[in-house]
Design an enzyme around this catalytic site. Sequence first.
Site, mmCIF file in Angstrom:
data_model
loop_
_atom_site.group_PDB
_atom_site.id
_atom_site.type_symbol
_atom_site.label_atom_id
_atom_site.label_comp_id
_atom_site.label_asym_id
_atom_site.label_seq_id
_atom_site.Cartn_x
_atom_site.Cartn_y
_atom_site.Cartn_z
ATOM 1 N N GLN A 111 -4.748 -1.620 10.054
ATOM 2 C CA GLN A 111 -4.840 -2.988 9.541
ATOM 3 C C GLN A 111 -5.550 -3.898 10.557
ATOM 4 O O GLN A 111 -5.182 -3.927 11.732
ATOM 5 C CB GLN A 111 -3.418 -3.505 9.265
ATOM 6 N N ASP A 150 -10.781 3.454 4.786
ATOM 7 C CA ASP A 150 -11.220 2.058 4.681
ATOM 8 C C ASP A 150 -12.748 1.968 4.676
ATOM 9 O O ASP A 150 -13.318 0.945 4.304
ATOM 10 C CB ASP A 150 -10.685 1.246 5.879
ATOM 11 N N LYS A 153 0.845 -1.202 0.000
ATOM 12 C CA LYS A 153 0.000 0.000 0.000
ATOM 13 C C LYS A 153 0.877 1.248 0.000
ATOM 14 O O LYS A 153 0.607 2.213 -0.715
ATOM 15 C CB LYS A 153 -0.916 0.005 1.227
#
Length: 284
Positions: free
Chosen positions: A95, A118, A51
């Site tokens: 994450q 997200d 990423k």
Amino acid sequence: MNREKIIDGKFLAQKVRQKLAEEIKARGVCPGLAVILVGDDEASLIYDRNKKKAAEAVGMKCDFYHLPETTPETELLALIDSLNRAEDVHGILVQLPLPPQINPQNVLSAISPLKDVDGFSPCNAGLLMANSADAVVAATPKGVLYMLQSVLGNLSGKHAVIIGRSNIVGKPLAALLLNHNCTVTVVHSKTENIKEITGRADILVAACGCPRMVKKDWVKKGAVVIDVGINRTEGKLCGDVDFEDVYAQASYLSPVPGGVGPLTVAMLLTNTFEAFLKQNRLKN
Ligand code: NDP
């Protein structure tokens, strides 16, 4: 094998990333993304480094915070608070999964909805349910939608069956496809007669984490099949769909690897750019 049937996620993602890079360059701006990983999960480390690389390649700044497995929740919340206030950070992602001492709901709720790239915060999940244009749509469902539109155009009236009801894939994808006028059915591990239901789908999305579970007798002739699954068997990556078995039955299908995965990263970057525009009150 007729490759025209394959929905090439790598190619589509490259197009999205190139367009983003051009826009960022033309505006002379530098959107900022912060990626937080708690612990040393090998796969997460690889994803997060990818990423960072992808963000930098389109001209974004990306700070990677790699915290120890034992990090207390208060410390993670303090970091999020400082990133929420940082003017050069426009997107924050943590994450998942998190170690057991940290409550993921507390963490997701702490991220500013404007910086929640997200789309997992309760605020953005609710906005998506309400079909609000302000919703930040989670990257994987957004990537699946992009793939479907690339082959079908308008999705109105299609019967979409989604295998999986997780908060990060199945549920947001169901809301998103409903917002695009699909008729949506969600099946899961307790569903009875699953094949009968998937066999009626115009669009079948597998997101259950079961290696090659979907066979040709699960699929209606001519259906579009999207494979979200990422499974490692005998050291190799495979999806939730038995690609070779389903190939002749589907009109289009996405491979693993090279399908939904690259588009998820591209959509995360898109969300970061859109967050940057919103925070600076600029038009897309
Ligand atoms: P979860 O484990 O959170 O959810 C799996 C879902 O599938 C659950 O709803 C579960 O049902 C359902 N399920 C499990 N087994 C079966 C079965 N035998 N029949 C029908 N339904 C079943 O997984 P995620 O949603 O996080 O991820 C799903 C897959 O997608 C994984 O392989 C993951 O690695 C991959 N993934 C890929 C991404 C990408 O970028 N390509 C991004 C995110 C995930 P129940 O609720 O009843 O338990």
